[in-house]
Enzyme design. Structure first.
Site, PDB file in Angstrom:
ATOM      1  N   ASP A   1      -4.888  -6.204   8.719  1.00 24.59           N
ATOM      2  CA  ASP A   1      -3.591  -6.515   8.320  1.00 24.59           C
ATOM      3  C   ASP A   1      -2.653  -7.461   7.613  1.00 24.59           C
ATOM      4  OD1 ASP A   1      -0.817  -6.016   6.511  1.00 24.59           O
ATOM      5  OD2 ASP A   1      -1.427  -3.319   6.517  1.00 24.59           O
TER       6      ASP A   1
ATOM      7  N   HIS B   1      -2.026  -8.485   2.466  1.00 24.72           N
ATOM      8  CA  HIS B   1      -2.369  -7.992   3.605  1.00 24.72           C
ATOM      9  C   HIS B   1      -2.946  -8.826   4.068  1.00 24.72           C
ATOM     10  CE1 HIS B   1       0.769  -4.929   3.521  1.00 24.72           C
ATOM     11  NE2 HIS B   1       0.670  -4.604   2.135  1.00 24.72           N
TER      12      HIS B   1
ATOM     13  N   GLU C   1      -0.083  -4.024  -2.548  1.00 24.28           N
ATOM     14  CA  GLU C   1       0.881  -4.892  -2.166  1.00 24.28           C
ATOM     15  C   GLU C   1       0.486  -5.943  -2.158  1.00 24.28           C
ATOM     16  OE1 GLU C   1       4.038  -1.688  -0.217  1.00 24.28           O
ATOM     17  OE2 GLU C   1       2.799  -2.718   1.473  1.00 24.28           O
TER      18      GLU C   1
END
Ligand code: ACM
Length: 571
Positions: A225, A296, A363
């Site tokens: 991440d 990410h 995202e």
């Protein structure tokens, strides 16, 4: 104090459902098996484990289950039973009184109404039958036998009996019973984010044991991440030299009150990851590893800035949480980046043999692609009309790498944006609807709707130490979620593989905090995806939690008792 709390809770619960028998074995219920089996018939005969009790196990699969049972008996009750391949034929006088725990992999024969032969052949189907001094634990396959052992374990006392504490004539009473059972869903999982906070190999094994004890069969391991890259890479060593370490950590709830400036990090070596895979497989748990791209990705572009849309701006793994619109954290589309992705997914698949490879894809801030002339040129060259189509293009390129090795790609539900790739499995996290929609379109889906399945979210109002101030996910919200409501057609329902709980660790920096988030919600979600809809019963589940909390105490795990303090939050 805790016991008093439970007794009060039980009193109120029992007064509303007095059909539940009270017995001395487990103060409030005859048995408290979680997840609730399909069929439980309590028996009268007694079964007591003592030092002479034998476990009968004949082959490697049976020995695997025998080993798990013995390690549980030894860890929590100080028993170490002898494992034999056959019951002795000519019993001596002493042996006549022997009790057996007989393990078998065989067709489950059960003729009662409501059981179809196909149900009893399902992966994971099992039976437990305790009578006449023998406990017969049978699985329709090796995994089923392992689940029979898990149910047997839940028939044991939930604390160490006095005789064991005195140890001279130690015996372990087991509730006589007949159980026939099989799972509702084939995918029953739990996730762990080891990026925001890292957990030791030893602890991850313990976490996997907790999943096994709940008959779960997938461990979703979130390995990369913005804050770190946690898997050893031979081809790209900077991912570990730079990408596995952050310079500090924000203090308090995002956006925080400062940074602690303590270097934090580490990564799992290939050997360690293989060790986890093997440990999980011995418990019939498949690891679903995740490399989260193309968003990410701050740890990747901190290590290799040339893979970003802003190669000239200095970067470091994130020291804060959240989605990044102010700092670049996305990969740029280029052949060099697609080669990188092929290499690291190949490295991942070399370590993890399971069928599902998770590519993240959640995202992804499209702003960085919008602002990059090179990216816009790339999109023009490949005929991609917007950034959603570019995201879909990324997913397609990685899917090709994953499917070339006979694996299936899983992505968070944003993979639906810009067109879903053939064969991709949707992990529906923003809500369940994305998963149901994907399933209606003929795609497989796994459900983990945030407000029903994210165990990092508070369990009570004003639990300010956790994220998302105004959200909370109490145990009943987890338990009462129905994965297949009437609105989902039969054909779409067949595409819902199951579901999982998620544990994101921004605000869980140690085991005690982590377990507070996980338990008892893990026990609740185990029942959502294992138990048949008709057997889910919230008042009964709360009663079972009283015994379950005693088990947690025995395991030495931390847990939240909020469910009894606030009287529940039924919705
Ligand atoms: C997610 O929680 N961003 C998948």
């Amino acid at each position: 104090m805790k016991n008093l709390l439970f007794a009060i809770a039980a009193f109120f619960l029992l007064s509303s459902d007095n059909s539940l028998a009270m017995t001395p074995n487990s103060k409030f219920l005859k048995t408290s098996i979680i997840p609730e089996p399909v069929k439980v018939v309590s028996g009268d005969s007694s079964f007591e484990i003592n030092d002479n009790t034998l476990i009968v196990a004949r082959d490697a699969d049976q020995l695997k289950s025998a080993a798990f049972l013995n390690s549980y008996l030894s860890r929590y009750y100080e028993f170490n039973l002898k494992v034999v391949a056959e019951k002795p034929k000519n019993k001596s006088k002493k042996q006549k009184t022997l009790q057996y725990i007989n393990l078998a992999i065989t067709d489950i024969a059960y003729s009662h109404a409501g059981f179809s032969p196909s149900d009893l052949k399902r992966e994971g189907a099992y039976s437990v039958s305790i009578k006449n001094g023998t406990a017969n634990l049978s699985g329709s396959n090796p995994q089923g036998l392992f689940y029979a052992v898990q149910t047997f374990i839940q028939l044991l006392p939930t604390s160490k009996p006095v005789s064991v504490l005195n140890s001279k004539s130690a015996t372990l009473p087991v509730q006589a019973i007949e159980v026939v059972d099989y799972p509702r869903f084939m995918y029953r999982g739990m996730h762990l984010d080891v990026v925001r906070h890292i957990y030791s190999v030893e602890y991850i094994k313990k976490y996997i044991d907790y999943l096994a004890l709940h008959k779960m069969n997938y461990f979703h391991w979130h390995l990369t991440d913005d804050q770190a890259w946690r898997m050893e890479s031979m081809k790209y060593p900077k991912l570990n030299e730079i990408g596995s370490w952050r310079a500090g950590t924000i203090i308090g709830i995002f956006p925080g009150t400062g940074v602690d400036n303590t270097r934090y990090g580490g990564f799992y070596t290939i050997d360690q990851m293989k060790e986890i895979v093997k440990y999980a497989a011995e418990r019939y748990i498949t690891v679903v590893p995740e490399i989260d791209v193309p968003g990410h990705s701050m740890a990747i572009i901190a290590s290799y800035p040339q893979y970003s849309t802003t190669p000239d701006i200095p970067k470091q793994p994130a020291i804060t949480w959240g989605i990044f619109n102010r700092q670049n954290n996305v990969l740029a589309p280029s052949e060099e980046v697609f080669t990188f992705l092929k290499d690291v997914f190949d490295e991942l698949m070399d370590v993890f043999p399971g069928p599902y490879i998770h590519i993240g894809a959640d995202e992804c801030s499209k702003k960085w692609w919008k602002e990059s002339p090179e990216t816009q040129n790339f999109m023009k060259r490949y005929g991609l009309k917007d950034e959603d189509e570019l995201q879909s293009y990324f997913v397609k390129r990685i899917a090709a790498v994953v499917t070339a090795r006979g694996r299936q790609m899983v992505g968070w539900d944003e993979i639906m944006e810009g067109g879903l790739v053939d064969g991709a499995i949707v992990m529906s996290w923003r809500d369940a609807e994305h998963g149901w929609k994907a399933a209606a379109m003929g795609h497989k889906a796994i459900l983990t709707p945030i407000l029903r399945s994210y165990f990092n979210i508070a369990q009570k109002h004003n639990e300010d130490s956790l994220c998302h101030k105004n959200w909370y996910v109490p145990v009943d919200s987890v338990y009462l979620f129905e994965p297949l409501p009437e609105s989902v057609s039969e054909s779409a329902s067949a595409n819902i593989l199951g579901g999982q709980g998620c544990m994101w660790t921004e605000y869980f920096s140690n085991v005690k905090a982590l377990e507070y988030g996980v338990f008892p919600r893990l026990s609740a979600i185990a029942e959502v995806y294992w138990s048949q809809r008709r057997h889910k019963n919230w008042p009964k589940f709360q009663l079972k939690l009283i015994d379950q909390f005693n088990r947690y105490d025995m395991w030495g795990t931390n847990y939240s008792t909020e469910v009894f303090k606030s009287g529940g939050y039924s919705r």
